[in-house]
Design a protein around this motif. Structure first.
Motif, PDB file in Angstrom:
ATOM      1  N   SER A 176      11.441   2.843   4.237  1.00 49.56           N
ATOM      2  CA  SER A 176      11.650   1.870   4.968  1.00 49.56           C
ATOM      3  C   SER A 176      12.985   1.316   4.875  1.00 49.56           C
ATOM      4  CB  SER A 176      10.461   0.730   4.796  1.00 49.56           C
ATOM      5  OG  SER A 176       9.169   1.248   4.698  1.00 49.56           O
ATOM      6  N   GLY A 177      13.906   1.902   4.108  1.00 51.14           N
ATOM      7  CA  GLY A 177      15.158   1.417   4.259  1.00 51.14           C
ATOM      8  C   GLY A 177      15.275   0.167   3.162  1.00 51.14           C
ATOM      9  N   GLU A 178      14.260  -0.387   2.427  1.00 53.90           N
ATOM     10  CA  GLU A 178      14.361  -1.617   1.589  1.00 53.90           C
ATOM     11  C   GLU A 178      15.205  -0.829   0.102  1.00 53.90           C
ATOM     12  OE1 GLU A 178      10.389  -3.596   2.124  1.00 53.90           O
ATOM     13  OE2 GLU A 178      10.198  -1.735   1.608  1.00 53.90           O
ATOM     14  N   ARG A 179      16.123  -1.970  -0.386  1.00 56.98           N
ATOM     15  CA  ARG A 179      16.663  -1.571  -1.368  1.00 56.98           C
ATOM     16  C   ARG A 179      16.123  -2.201  -2.642  1.00 56.98           C
ATOM     17  NH1 ARG A 179      21.986   0.800  -0.584  1.00 56.98           N
ATOM     18  NH2 ARG A 179      22.642   0.671   1.691  1.00 56.98           N
ATOM     19  N   VAL A 180      15.924  -1.335  -3.625  1.00 60.08           N
ATOM     20  CA  VAL A 180      15.016  -1.876  -4.974  1.00 60.08           C
ATOM     21  C   VAL A 180      15.944  -1.523  -6.188  1.00 60.08           C
ATOM     22  CG1 VAL A 180      13.062  -1.570  -6.208  1.00 60.08           C
ATOM     23  CG2 VAL A 180      12.840  -1.567  -3.893  1.00 60.08           C
ATOM     24  N   ARG A 181      15.789  -2.919  -7.083  1.00 58.78           N
ATOM     25  CA  ARG A 181      16.466  -2.526  -8.348  1.00 58.78           C
ATOM     26  C   ARG A 181      15.360  -2.794  -9.223  1.00 58.78           C
ATOM     27  NH1 ARG A 181      22.422  -3.953 -10.656  1.00 58.78           N
ATOM     28  NH2 ARG A 181      22.637  -1.938  -9.878  1.00 58.78           N
ATOM     29  N   ALA A 182      14.924  -1.828  -9.897  1.00 55.83           N
ATOM     30  CA  ALA A 182      13.418  -1.931 -10.765  1.00 55.83           C
ATOM     31  C   ALA A 182      14.031  -2.026 -12.230  1.00 55.83           C
ATOM     32  CB  ALA A 182      12.594  -0.656 -10.576  1.00 55.83           C
ATOM     33  N   GLY A 183      13.418  -3.038 -12.846  1.00 50.90           N
ATOM     34  CA  GLY A 183      13.784  -3.036 -14.253  1.00 50.90           C
ATOM     35  C   GLY A 183      12.573  -3.378 -14.817  1.00 50.90           C
ATOM     36  N   ARG A 184      12.716  -4.284 -16.059  1.00 51.52           N
ATOM     37  CA  ARG A 184      11.616  -4.709 -16.774  1.00 51.52           C
ATOM     38  C   ARG A 184      11.695  -6.274 -16.886  1.00 51.52           C
ATOM     39  NH1 ARG A 184       8.656  -3.184 -21.763  1.00 51.52           N
ATOM     40  NH2 ARG A 184       8.387  -4.492 -23.122  1.00 51.52           N
ATOM     41  N   GLY A 185      10.300  -6.870 -16.908  1.00 55.19           N
ATOM     42  CA  GLY A 185      10.227  -8.122 -16.937  1.00 55.19           C
ATOM     43  C   GLY A 185       9.922  -8.880 -15.542  1.00 55.19           C
ATOM     44  N   THR A 186       9.839 -10.238 -15.373  1.00 58.89           N
ATOM     45  CA  THR A 186       9.624 -10.686 -14.298  1.00 58.89           C
ATOM     46  C   THR A 186      10.571 -11.825 -13.880  1.00 58.89           C
ATOM     47  OG1 THR A 186       8.154 -12.480 -15.397  1.00 58.89           O
ATOM     48  CG2 THR A 186       7.274 -10.461 -14.656  1.00 58.89           C
ATOM     49  N   ASP A 187      10.732 -12.254 -12.418  1.00 58.69           N
ATOM     50  CA  ASP A 187      11.581 -13.478 -12.314  1.00 58.69           C
ATOM     51  C   ASP A 187      11.005 -14.773 -12.325  1.00 58.69           C
ATOM     52  OD1 ASP A 187       9.765 -13.679 -10.168  1.00 58.69           O
ATOM     53  OD2 ASP A 187      11.027 -12.755  -8.915  1.00 58.69           O
ATOM     54  N   ALA A 188      11.488 -15.837 -12.132  1.00 64.21           N
ATOM     55  CA  ALA A 188      10.844 -17.159 -12.310  1.00 64.21           C
ATOM     56  C   ALA A 188       9.493 -17.329 -11.807  1.00 64.21           C
ATOM     57  CB  ALA A 188      11.708 -18.209 -11.501  1.00 64.21           C
ATOM     58  N   THR A 189       9.145 -16.588 -10.655  1.00 58.42           N
ATOM     59  CA  THR A 189       7.869 -16.698  -9.999  1.00 58.42           C
ATOM     60  C   THR A 189       6.691 -15.963 -10.819  1.00 58.42           C
ATOM     61  OG1 THR A 189       8.234 -14.840  -8.531  1.00 58.42           O
ATOM     62  CG2 THR A 189       9.042 -17.040  -7.742  1.00 58.42           C
ATOM     63  N   GLY A 190       7.092 -14.871 -11.807  1.00 57.94           N
ATOM     64  CA  GLY A 190       5.997 -14.279 -12.671  1.00 57.94           C
ATOM     65  C   GLY A 190       5.866 -12.865 -11.952  1.00 57.94           C
ATOM     66  N   THR A 191       6.882 -12.326 -11.150  1.00 58.44           N
ATOM     67  CA  THR A 191       6.723 -11.189 -10.487  1.00 58.44           C
ATOM     68  C   THR A 191       7.814 -10.377 -10.880  1.00 58.44           C
ATOM     69  OG1 THR A 191       7.751 -12.158  -8.458  1.00 58.44           O
ATOM     70  CG2 THR A 191       5.443 -12.345  -8.401  1.00 58.44           C
ATOM     71  N   PRO A 192       7.649  -8.801 -10.570  1.00 59.60           N
ATOM     72  CA  PRO A 192       8.549  -8.139 -11.023  1.00 59.60           C
ATOM     73  C   PRO A 192      10.105  -8.371 -10.675  1.00 59.60           C
ATOM     74  CG  PRO A 192       6.540  -6.886 -10.609  1.00 59.60           C
ATOM     75  CD  PRO A 192       6.283  -8.231 -10.054  1.00 59.60           C
ATOM     76  N   ALA A 193      10.991  -8.382 -11.267  1.00 60.36           N
ATOM     77  CA  ALA A 193      12.388  -8.830 -10.675  1.00 60.36           C
ATOM     78  C   ALA A 193      12.751  -7.418  -9.901  1.00 60.36           C
ATOM     79  CB  ALA A 193      13.223  -8.891 -11.915  1.00 60.36           C
ATOM     80  N   GLY A 194      13.815  -7.695  -9.114  1.00 60.18           N
ATOM     81  CA  GLY A 194      14.674  -6.724  -8.471  1.00 60.18           C
ATOM     82  C   GLY A 194      13.785  -6.303  -6.890  1.00 60.18           C
ATOM     83  N   LEU A 195      12.782  -6.810  -6.680  1.00 60.94           N
ATOM     84  CA  LEU A 195      11.970  -6.568  -5.370  1.00 60.94           C
ATOM     85  C   LEU A 195      12.222  -7.348  -4.117  1.00 60.94           C
ATOM     86  CD1 LEU A 195       8.623  -5.480  -6.915  1.00 60.94           C
ATOM     87  CD2 LEU A 195      10.397  -4.093  -6.305  1.00 60.94           C
ATOM     88  N   PRO A 196      12.285  -6.740  -3.017  1.00 68.45           N
ATOM     89  CA  PRO A 196      12.100  -7.542  -1.784  1.00 68.45           C
ATOM     90  C   PRO A 196      10.950  -8.055  -1.691  1.00 68.45           C
ATOM     91  CG  PRO A 196      12.157  -5.485  -1.417  1.00 68.45           C
ATOM     92  CD  PRO A 196      12.480  -5.245  -2.790  1.00 68.45           C
ATOM     93  N   PRO A 197      10.946  -9.313  -0.928  1.00 74.72           N
ATOM     94  CA  PRO A 197       9.684  -9.972  -0.803  1.00 74.72           C
ATOM     95  C   PRO A 197       8.307  -9.327  -0.586  1.00 74.72           C
ATOM     96  CG  PRO A 197      11.562 -11.256   0.090  1.00 74.72           C
ATOM     97  CD  PRO A 197      12.243  -9.960  -0.014  1.00 74.72           C
ATOM     98  N   ARG A 198       8.344  -8.247   0.306  1.00 78.70           N
ATOM     99  CA  ARG A 198       7.100  -7.639   0.693  1.00 78.70           C
ATOM    100  C   ARG A 198       6.568  -6.860  -0.283  1.00 78.70           C
ATOM    101  NH1 ARG A 198       5.310  -2.872   2.019  1.00 78.70           N
ATOM    102  NH2 ARG A 198       7.470  -1.953   1.488  1.00 78.70           N
TER     103      ARG A 198
END
Length: 962
Positions: A176-198
Motif C-alpha cells: 500500500s506504500g506505507e513506510r515501516v521501521r520495525a524493531g523491538r519493543g513498544t512505544d508509549a501506548t504499548g504498541t509496536p514501535a515504528g508502525l503507521p497508525p493503521r
C-alpha cells in the motif's frame, strides 16, 4: 491479477520505466531469467525492475498497485521453496541496492541494503574481528535481503542462531506504500514501535486478542523453527520484537529496503574436528550430545554423499565439528577434548584439521552438497521439496530412522545431510516430477512426511522457508486456528494481496507450477551423446537447480575455481552458467523464448560464454555449458551463414596448415596496414595482434632429426597450436621426455613430413576449434579420422601425450561425447595423458632438474575442469618450482578473445585473477602458462612472458636446440 495482454504488458513496462531510475525490462530474456529460483517451481513474471534505492521501490509499488500487479522481491534467487518466483513484477535487488550503509565495530552492528552479498558483509566486518553469524552454504552469492526473507541459518547456527537472532531493525514498504521501521519493543501506548497508525492498531488488536493461542500454538525446543509467521515474537514476554516477527515472512508482508543487523565476534583461531561414526543413525544420535562442548558447528554427512573425498577418517558417516579459541593451541585443545568425549560415545575414528586450506577443502564438500545431492550415485535425478525439515536435536536419531523407513515405503531414495546439531536435515529425493503418477506419489509422500515431522515435534521448514513447497501443509504443524491467524496477519499488512501471492498464506498446491511441466517429454535430437544424462538434452539442462555457485563474485584465498569468468566480468545474470541454463530451459519450454534453436536471446547469452569448461568441474551438479553452447551453435546456424570468425578461427587448423609454407610472407603481411582489413574480414577484434606463424613447424623439425630407438614409446600429439604457432614447446617436450627415458613418436600421418604435399595432406586434429564454434559436423569428421589413425596405436597400449591442455581436454571429453557410438573413441580418450601425467606416471623414477624458482601464473581452465593438475603439482614440486598458480580463465580462451566484440570482456577476465597474480610475482618468478591462449593473452596485454612447463624443465636440462 488476471491474465494480461501484450499491450497491457508493454504499458506496464512503459509506466515503470517512467517512474523509476533503475532498469526496467519486459524483454523475453530478462523475464525468462527470473522464472525459477533453486526450487521445483516456475512462474513467468511480467517485468523485472532493478531499483536504485528505496524511492525507486516506492515508485514501482505505486505503479504495480495502479495496475493490480503483484510484486515479488528477489535476491540471488537461491530460495529452495519457490518463494523467489512470481507472475507479477520481480524486484531484483542484486544490481544496485547492495551497499553496506554503515558498520559500527563498537556497537557490533551494520546497516545494509537488501542486495548486499553475505560474503561482502563478512569481508567488511572481518578486519574488526567480527562476522555475521548465519552462513548458509550459498554465502558467496546469497543476499541479506533473501536471508531475512527466509530466516536463513547456516552451519554456525548452533553458535550464533538464525538470521532472526541477528536482525535489529528493518525498514520496509508495504504494498500500500506505507513506510515501516520495525524493531523491538513498544512505544508509549504499548504498541509496536515504528508502525503507521493503521498497522500499529491492527497489530496490537491481533496480538491482544490471541494471547493464549500465541503462547500455546508453537512447538517448543526447536532451534530451527522457521515455518509460518513468527507471531509469538510479538508477545510481551518476547519483547514485542516486530523485526523478528517479520523475518522469515518471505516478502509477503513488506518489501525490505534496509536492515540493521547484529555482528558477532569471531574466534581468533578455529580447528575442525571430523568425527567418524559407523553409520548415519549413530552420527545423528551423537550430534546433540556434543552441544555441551559449545561447538560452532555440528554438521552431518554420510558416505553416500561424500563419495571418494579424501581427508576423512574411516567410517560410514561423519560429523564436522568446528571449535574456536583465542589461540590455535586453545582451539586445538578444545577439539581434542571433544574428540575424547566423542570416542567414549561411539566414534570409529577422528581427525583434527588445523590448517585453513585443509579445512576449506572439507567444508567445500559440505557447501556443494545442495548441488551434488541432486545426482544420486547411479546418475538418477533428485530434487528439493523436503530439503530442510527440523526436529528437536535430541529427536534427530529416531526421526531419521522413521524418515528412512518412509522413503522405503514409497520406494524413494535420497541422501540426508545437514545441521545435525540443530536437528535440521537437508535432502534431495529422487521424485519423479515428470509424470502424473510420479507427481501423485510426490504429493502423497509430502503429506505423510509432514505428519511424521509433526509427530516428532518438528518444523516443516528448518531453514529455507515454506514458500510453495510446504505452506499447504502448515495446518498439520500449527492447526487451522493458528494458520487462520497467519492469514489475518497477512491481510492486515497486505489487504490487496499484492506481495508474493501464493506463498505461505493461502498458498498454491505443492504440486502446482512445477518447472518440469513445460519441458518436452521426448528427448530432443542432438549431436553430443550426453552420457551422464542418458542422451537427453532436457535432462542435461535440468542439471541446473539454481544454487548459483556460478554467481560468485570473489575468490577465496587458495581457491582454484574457474566458474564463471563471464559473470565475474559483467555481473549480468544472463552471463552466468545458471542464467544460460535458465534460458535453455525456457527455449525448450517454448513459452517465453519462442524461437527454439534460432533464439536470439539464447544466442546473446551464450555469446560471452568462453567455453572455459569451468562449470563442468566447479558447478556442484556438473552443468557443462561449453558443450551446451557448441550444441546450440550447431543448430542455430544449421543451413545458415555463420559469423566470419567461425570460418576464420573455427577452421584454424586448415588455414594454418595451408599457410605454413608461406609463413615468412604471412608474418610480414600481418604487420602491415593490410592486417586491419584482414581482421575486419575475419571477424577478429581490431585490438588484437595476429600471432606469428612458425617458420619451421614442430613436425618439420621432428622429421629432420633422428629420434632415439630405445625407451617406452609414447605418441606425442602435434596439436595445431604447438605445431604452427609455438613449436618451441614441442621441441622442449621432446627433450624432456627423452631425458626421462621415454621415446616420443608422432602419429604416422603427422603433417609436413618431407615429401608430403600440403594440398593433399589432411592433418590430424582434435576438433577443438570446430567444437567451440559449433561446427559439429566438421568436428565429427576430423575426430573420426583421428580415431581411425590412432586406434591401432591405442590398441598397442601406447599413451597419447598432449601438450596443449585445451586439445587434451577435447580428446578426453568432446571426442568420445561427439562420437558416442564408437567404442574406439572412448578407448582413445582414456589413453590421453598430459605432459606432466606422462612423466609422473610413465617415468616415476626420473628426477627432473632442480630449478629452485618460485612460480606464478594460472592453471589452464580446461586442465582444471577436465584433466586435473595433481601430476603438474607433483612435477613442479620435484623440480623445486614452488608456489601456487591462480584459478580463473585467461580470457582469451581460444577464439573467444580474438572475436570482434569480445575484447573488453576478455581483458576483464584476465584482470580477475591472471594478471594480478603475474604482477604480484617477483622478477625471479617463473610465469607458467601451459596453454597457447594464456601465453598469448599475457604477451598481448603487455605483461611478462609465460612459458610451458616443458620449456622450463628443458632449460634446466640444458640446450634444447634440435
Amino acid at each position: 491479477m488476471a491474465d494480461h495482454t501484450e499491450t497491457e504488458q508493454r504499458d506496464l513496462a512503459k509506466e515503470l520505466a517512467a517512474a523509476v531510475r533503475g532498469e526496467v525490462s519486459s524483454a523475453a530474456a530478462d523475464r525468462a531469467l527470473m522464472t525459477m529460483d533453486a526450487s521445483n517451481y516456475r512462474r513467468v513474471p511480467r517485468a523485472v525492475v532493478a531499483p536504485r534505492d528505496a524511492e525507486d521501490v516506492a515508485a514501482a509499488l505505486r505503479v504495480c498497485r495502479e495496475h493490480g500487479v503483484p510484486v515479488v522481491p528477489r535476491g540471488a534467487g537461491t530460495s529452495i521453496a519457490g518463494q523467489a518466483t512470481g507472475v507479477g513484477v520481480v524486484l531484483d535487488f542484486t544490481r544496485h541496492m547492495r551497499r553496506i550503509v554503515s558498520l559500527d565495530p563498537g556497537a557490533r552492528t551494520a546497516v545494509v541494503q537488501p542486495g548486499v552479498i553475505l560474503d561482502d558483509l563478512r569481508a567488511a566486518a572481518a578486519p574488526h574481528g567480527l562476522t555475521f553469524g548465519p552462513d548458509p552454504s550459498t554465502h558467496s552469492r546469497c543476499t541479506l535481503g533473501g536471508m531475512i526473507g527466509n530466516n536463513s541459518c547456516g552451519s554456525h547456527s548452533v553458535a550464533w542462531g538464525t538470521t532472526a537472532d541477528s536482525v535489529r531493525e528493518l525498514d520496509l514498504l508495504t504494498y500500500s506504500g506505507e513506510r515501516v521501521r520495525a524493531g523491538r519493543g513498544t512505544d508509549a501506548t504499548g504498541t509496536p514501535a515504528g508502525l503507521p497508525p493503521r498497522l500499529r492498531d491492527g497489530v496490537k488488536a491481533l496480538v491482544d486478542g490471541e494471547l493464549a493461542l500465541l503462547r500455546t500454538g508453537y512447538p517448543a525446543g526447536l532451534p530451527r523453527r522457521i515455518s509460518g509467521y513468527a507471531l509469538d515474537a510479538l508477545l510481551p514476554e518476547a519483547g514485542t520484537d516486530l523485526a523478528r516477527a517479520l523475518t522469515g515472512s518471505e516478502g509477503t508482508l513488506g518489501v525490505l529496503t534496509e536492515a540493521a543487523v547484529r555482528l558477532v565476534e569471531t574466534p581468533a583461531a578455529r580447528v575442525l574436528a571430523v568425527l567418524a561414526y559407523p553409520d548415519e543413525s549413530a552420527a545423528a544420535e551423537a550430534a546433540h550430545t556434543l552441544l555441551p562442548h559449545h561447538p560452532m558447528t555440528v554438521e552431518g554427512m554420510a558416505a553416500d554423499l561424500v563419495g571418494s573425498a579424501t581427508g576423512l577418517p574411516k567410517g560410514g558417516a561423519w560429523l564436522f565439528v568446528e571449535m574456536g579459541g583465542a589461540t590455535p593451541e586453545e582451539a586445538a585443545a578444545r577439539a581434542a577434548a571433544l574428540c575424547r568425549a566423542a570416542a567414549a560415545d561411539g566414534t570409529t575414528d577422528h581427525t583434527v584439521v588445523t590448517d585453513p586450506a585443509g579445512q576449506r577443502a572439507l567444508w567445500r564438500i559440505r557447501e556443494d552438497a545442495s548441488g551434488t545431492a541432486t545426482r544420486l550415485p547411479d546418475g538418477s535425478e533428485a530434487w528439493p521439496g523436503w530439503e530442510d525439515c527440523a526436529v528437536p536435536p535430541s529427536r534427530l536419531g529416531p526421526y531419521l530412522r522413521d524418515f528412512r523407513a518412509l522413503l522405503g515405503e514409497y520406494d524413494l531414495r535420497g541422501t540426508p545431510y545437514g545441521h545435525f546439531g540443530d536437528g535440521c536435515i537437508h535432502i534431495r529425493i529422487d521424485f519423479d516430477l515428470l509424470t502424473a503418477p510420479g507427481i501423485r506419489r510426490f504429493r502423497a509422500f509430502s503429506h505423510d512426511l509432514a505428519g511424521l515431522v509433526v509427530a516428532h515435534g518438528g518444523s516443516l521448514s528448518g531453514e529455507h522457508g515454506d514458500g510453495q513447497a510446504r505452506a499447504e501443509l502448515l495446518p498439520k504443524m500449527y492447526g487451522p486456528e493458528l494458520v487462520g491467524l497467519f492469514g489475518r496477519f497477512k491481510d492486515l499488512w497486505d489487504p490487496a494481496g499484492g506481495l508474493n501471492p501464493g506463498m505461505l498464506v493461502r498458498p498454491a498446491r505443492l504440486d502446482d507450477n512445477l518447472r518440469f511441466d513445460v519441458l518436452p517429454r521426448r528427448p530432443v535430437p542432438v549431436e553430443f551423446g550426453y552420457p551422464h544424462d542418458k542422451g537427453d538434452f532436457s535432462a542435461a539442462v535440468r542439471r541446473c537447480v539454481g544454487v548459483a555457485k556460478c554467481r560468485n563474485t570473489s575468490t577465496a584465498a587458495g581457491s582454484p575455481d574457474v566458474m564463471c569468468p563471464s559473470f565475474r566480468a559483467t555481473g549480468e545474470e544472463q552471463h552466468s552458467t545458471r542464467g544460460r541454463a535458465r534460458l535453455l530451459h525456457e527455449m525448450l519450454a517454448g513459452e517465453v523464448i519462442t524461437d527454439g534453436w534460432r533464439s536470439p536471446e539464447v544466442h546473446e547469452a551464450l555469446d560471452l560464454c568462453l567455453s572455459c569448461k569451468g562449470c563442468r568441474s566447479d558447478c556442484p551438479v556438473g552443468v557443462d555449458m561449453a558443450t551446451y553452447k557448441a550444441e546450440f551453435l550447431h543448430h542455430h546456424y544449421e543451413g545458415r551463414r555463420r559469423p566470419a570468425a567461425h570460418y576464420s578461427m573455427g577452421r584454424l587448423p586448415q588455414w594454418l596448415h595451408t599457410a605454413a609454407p608461406a609463413a615468412v610472407g604471412a608474418n610480414a603481411l600481418a604487420r602491415t596496414p593490410l592486417a586491419a582489413v584482414a581482421k575486419r574480414l575475419a571477424g577478429i577484434a581490431p585490438e588484437r595482434t595476429i600471432p606469428r606463424l612458425a617458420t619451421e613447424p614442430f613436425t618439420r623439425w621432428w622429421w629432420r632429426r633422428r629420434p632415439p630407438a630405445t625407451g617406452r614409446t609414447v605418441v606425442l600429439w602435434p596439436d595445431t597450436f604447438t605445431n604452427f604457432l609455438s613449436p618451441e614447446v614441442g621441441r622442449a617436450a621432446v627433450r624432456v621426455l627423452e631425458a626421462a627415458g621415454l621415446r616420443p613418436l608422432l602419429p604416422p600421418t603427422a603433417p609436413l613430413r618431407p615429401g608430403f604435399r600440403v594440398r593433399r595432406h589432411r592433418p590430424l586434429c582434435c576438433g577443438l576449434t570446430y567444437v567451440s564454434t559449433g561446427q559439429l559436423d566438421q568436428a565429427r569428421a576430423v575426430m573420426r579420422r583421428t580415431v581411425e589413425v590412432l586406434s591401432p596405436l591405442v590398441d598397442e597400449g601406447r599413451p597419447l601425450v598432449v601438450l596443449e591442455p585445451s586439445c587434451a581436454a577435447a580428446l578426453r571429453t568432446d571426442l568420445p561425447e561427439l562420437l558416442s557410438g564408437d567404442p574406439r573413441a572412448a578407448a582413445l580418450a582414456s589413453s590421453v595423458m598430459t605432459f606432466a601425467e606422462a612423466l609422473v606416471t610413465l617415468a616415476p623414477e626420473w628426477e627432473p632438474p632442480r630449478i629452485e624458482r618460485p612460480v606464478a601464473g594460472q592453471t589452464h581452465c580446461h586442465q582444471h575442469a577436465v584433466l586435473g593438475e595433481a601430476a603438474d603439482r607433483r612435477l613442479r614440486q620435484l623440480a623445486g618450482l614452488e608456489g601456487e598458480l591462480s584459478g580463473g580463465c585467461c580470457g582469451l580462451a581460444g577464439n573467444f578473445g580474438f572475436e570482434r566484440g569480445h575484447y573488453e570482456v576478455s581483458v576483464a577476465c584476465a584482470e580477475d585473477q591472471l594478471l594480478p597474480a603475474v604482477r604480484k610475482a617477483g622478477p625471479e618468478a617463473e610465469i607458467l602458462a601451459d596453454g597457447f591462449s594464456c601465453r598469448t593473452q599475457l604477451e598481448q596485454l603487455g605483461e611478462r612472458r609465460g612459458r610451458h612447463l616443458a620449456e622450463v624443465l628443458a632449460e634446466g636440462l640444458g640446450d634444447v636446440r634440435g
